[in-house]
Enzyme design. Structure first.
Site, PDB file in Angstrom:
ATOM      1  N   LYS A   3       0.676  -1.192  -0.073  1.00 14.03           N
ATOM      2  CA  LYS A   3      -0.152   0.085  -0.041  1.00 14.03           C
ATOM      3  C   LYS A   3       0.729   1.323  -0.091  1.00 14.03           C
ATOM      4  CE  LYS A   3      -3.726   1.830   2.624  1.00 14.03           C
ATOM      5  NZ  LYS A   3      -4.605   1.891   3.732  1.00 14.03           N
ATOM      6  N   SER A  56      -9.675   1.976   2.876  1.00 18.41           N
ATOM      7  CA  SER A  56      -8.857   2.602   2.038  1.00 18.41           C
ATOM      8  C   SER A  56      -7.686   1.503   1.302  1.00 18.41           C
ATOM      9  CB  SER A  56      -8.281   3.512   2.897  1.00 18.41           C
ATOM     10  OG  SER A  56      -7.336   3.009   3.813  1.00 18.41           O
ATOM     11  N   SER A 115      -9.670  -0.582   7.080  1.00 19.83           N
ATOM     12  CA  SER A 115      -9.200  -0.484   5.871  1.00 19.83           C
ATOM     13  C   SER A 115      -8.441  -1.659   5.336  1.00 19.83           C
ATOM     14  CB  SER A 115      -8.318   0.717   5.834  1.00 19.83           C
ATOM     15  OG  SER A 115      -8.983   1.834   5.672  1.00 19.83           O
TER      16      SER A 115
HETATM   17  N1  GLN Z   1     -12.998   4.302   6.736  1.00 13.41           N
HETATM   18  C1  GLN Z   1     -12.261   4.620   7.797  1.00 13.41           C
HETATM   19  C2  GLN Z   1     -11.813   5.944   7.599  1.00 13.41           C
HETATM   20  O1  GLN Z   1     -12.052   6.598   6.667  1.00 13.41           O
HETATM   21  C3  GLN Z   1     -11.180   3.732   7.959  1.00 13.41           C
HETATM   22  C4  GLN Z   1     -10.082   3.797   7.339  1.00 13.41           C
HETATM   23  C5  GLN Z   1      -8.811   3.118   7.474  1.00 13.41           C
HETATM   24  O2  GLN Z   1      -8.827   2.145   8.292  1.00 13.41           O
HETATM   25  N2  GLN Z   1      -7.554   3.606   6.883  1.00 13.41           N
HETATM   26  O3  GLN Z   1     -11.153   6.611   8.493  1.00 13.41           O
END
Ligand code: GLN
Length: 487
Positions: free
Chosen positions: A78, A153, A177
């Site tokens: 990532k 994400s 995410s």
């Molecule tokens: N969807 C959550 C956020 O936008 C989790 C994102 C993540 O785990 N990086 O904060």
């Protein structure tokens, strides 16, 4: 597609070790697969083709090394993890062209285990989002249906693994995410306990929530990647100095779930699930019972406060973490600014996307004097209670099971105009991060209506990844997950 790229990480690593294929052949097969699928899937922000082939040439010249458990295995990372001499953008324009001078500890550990860095994966900007549509570059598609999102994400990592472009990937999970894209893409995703994996070299979003973890096509593959990256690191003071169990031994000869008690949180199962999600997850739990597990209903009473609590804590930490992007030290700097202040403002205004700016403003607000007690302090207190909720639930059982998300992958564009609706997608995943516990998504789909993958979420006690892997492995052999998409 080449039969090679369809293999699991564990299978390819065995073929490499016995020299049935060379490291260069395997990486070449992945590069060909990327070329064939990437125009449609758009999972990757950069492909390190030349460097990867140079690495595999050296690996092949030296020959397989039994001391390197991931020898010759191409992996995707990532783009929030620093990679030496390779772009690291966090999916943001503000870091366009940034090339770190060092590797994140997790990346360095994969490399010293013999893995090959193949590509950097697309993501929601600074890991803020649940669909990978918040990337400043392009939206990644779900390999099962190009009209749908891969989740986020870490959607680039999830889509790349599902599309068989690589044998595994690293994602990061602040509020779901890793688990959400794993669930939407029909792969295995594991968020380790907070402190299990070093965060050194991971660009911070919510420092008290962030964890790095594996995204793979099988549970055994996840165990192998986790084994390579877990463990104390003196460069991350929040990484815990505690022995790393033998994850492979934990899954080795376990076919039954006898003696295991699985807790089913009422708040997860009774809350407006899409029928196909309730069905697929319910069937997997029945299967667990058939394999000898006992199930009990448990409660996580504070679940309804999790989203509010998380979006206060995560944005507060983000507003502070993202202060370092000021146009001076990294990445984008506005050239037309008339003064220093003007340069800060213009660089950040043009460099950050709308969602990131929204969260910086929200986070600054909840930390500001006059509001700190009402919001941030209160959220920190509720967080402690949520943790206690989990401790109480996990004193009645060995692990918790429930859905990862109330729905399967939705259509591209469906949620982009309504950020609050998007935040609700995290309802079942974020509490795990607030409590610092390990969580996993195991494919148990496809859903009867949409035909899209469904993920079952398993949550364990702190540092009990071995039990999660063991249970997931036993279940994996017995549920009809979806395999790999035809593309
Ligand atoms: N969807 C959550 C956020 O936008 C989790 C994102 C993540 O785990 N990086 O904060």
């Amino acid at each position: 597609m080449s039969e090679l790229t369809r293999k699991s990480l564990s299978e390819i690593r065995a073929l490499l070790a016995e020299k049935a294929v060379s490291a260069s052949e395997v990486t070449q097969a992945c590069l060909a697969r990327i070329e064939a699928t990437e125009p449609r899937v758009q999972a990757l922000l950069s492909v390190q083709a030349e460097a990867a082939l140079k690495t595999t040439k050296a690996l092949d010249a030296a020959g397989p090394d039994p001391a390197k458990p991931l020898w010759g295995v191409p992996l995707v990372i990532k783009d929030v993890l620093c990679t030496k001499d390779a772009p690291t953008t966090c999916g943001s324009k503000i870091l366009e062209g940034f090339r770190p001078v060092y590797d994140a500890t997790a990346v360095a550990r994969l490399k010293s285990a013999g893995a090959v860095l193949l590509a950097k994966a697309n993501m929601d900007e600074f890991a803020m989002g649940s669909t990978t549509e918040n990337s400043a570059y392009f939206a990644t598609r779900n390999p099962w249906d190009m009209e749908r999102v891969p989740g986020g994400s870490s959607g680039g990592s999830g889509a790349s693994v599902a599309a068989c472009q690589c044998f595994g990937a690293l994602g990061t999970d602040t509020g779901g995410s890793i688990r959400l894209p794993a669930s939407f893409c029909g792969i295995v995703g594991l968020k380790p306990t907070y402190g299990r994996v070093s965060r050194f070299g991971m660009v911070a979003y919510g420092s008290s929530l962030d964890q790095i973890g594996p995204m793979t096509r099988t549970v055994e593959d996840a165990a192998r990647v986790l084994a390579a990256i877990a463990g104390h690191d003196e460069r991350d003071s929040t990484s815990v100095d505690r022995p790393v169990p033998d994850y492979l031994a934990a899954i080795a000869d376990n076919k039954s779930l006898k003696g295991l008690t699985i807790g089913l949180p009422a708040e997860y199962w009774d809350r407006g699930l899409a029928p196909e999600v309730a069905e697929a997850c319910g069937a997997a739990v029945k299967q667990a019972e058939a394999l000898g597990a006992k199930t009990v209903r448990v409660n996580l009473r504070l679940s309804e406060y999790a989203i509010a609590t998380y979006y206060i804590i995560a944005t507060a930490e983000a507003s502070s973490n993202l202060a370092r992007f000021d146009g001076v030290r990294y990445g984008y700097r506005d050239k037309d600014a008339a003064s220093l202040m003007d340069m800060y403002v213009k660089s950040r205004t043009k460099g950050f996307g709308a969602e990131v700016q929204r969260r910086i403003i929200l986070g600054t607000y909840v930390l500001s004097s006059g509001y700190y007690d009402a919001y941030y302090r209160k959220a920190a207190q509720v967080r402690r209670l949520i943790r206690q909720d989990f401790e109480a639930a996990l004193s009645q059982c060995d692990l918790l099971a429930g859905p990862v998300c109330p729905t399967t992958a939705f259509k591209v564009g469906e949620m982009t105009s309504d950020p609050l609706q998007m935040y609700l997608m995290d309802i079942f995943t974020i509490s795990t991060n607030l409590a610092g516990l390990p969580g996993m998504s195991l494919p148990v789909g496809p859903g009867r209506e949409s035909g899209m993958p469904v993920g079952l979420q398993l949550t364990g006690r702190a540092f009990d990844e071995a039990l999660l892997l063991q249970a997931a492995h036993a279940l994996e052999q017995n549920v009809s997950a979806a395999g790999t998409p035809a593309l």
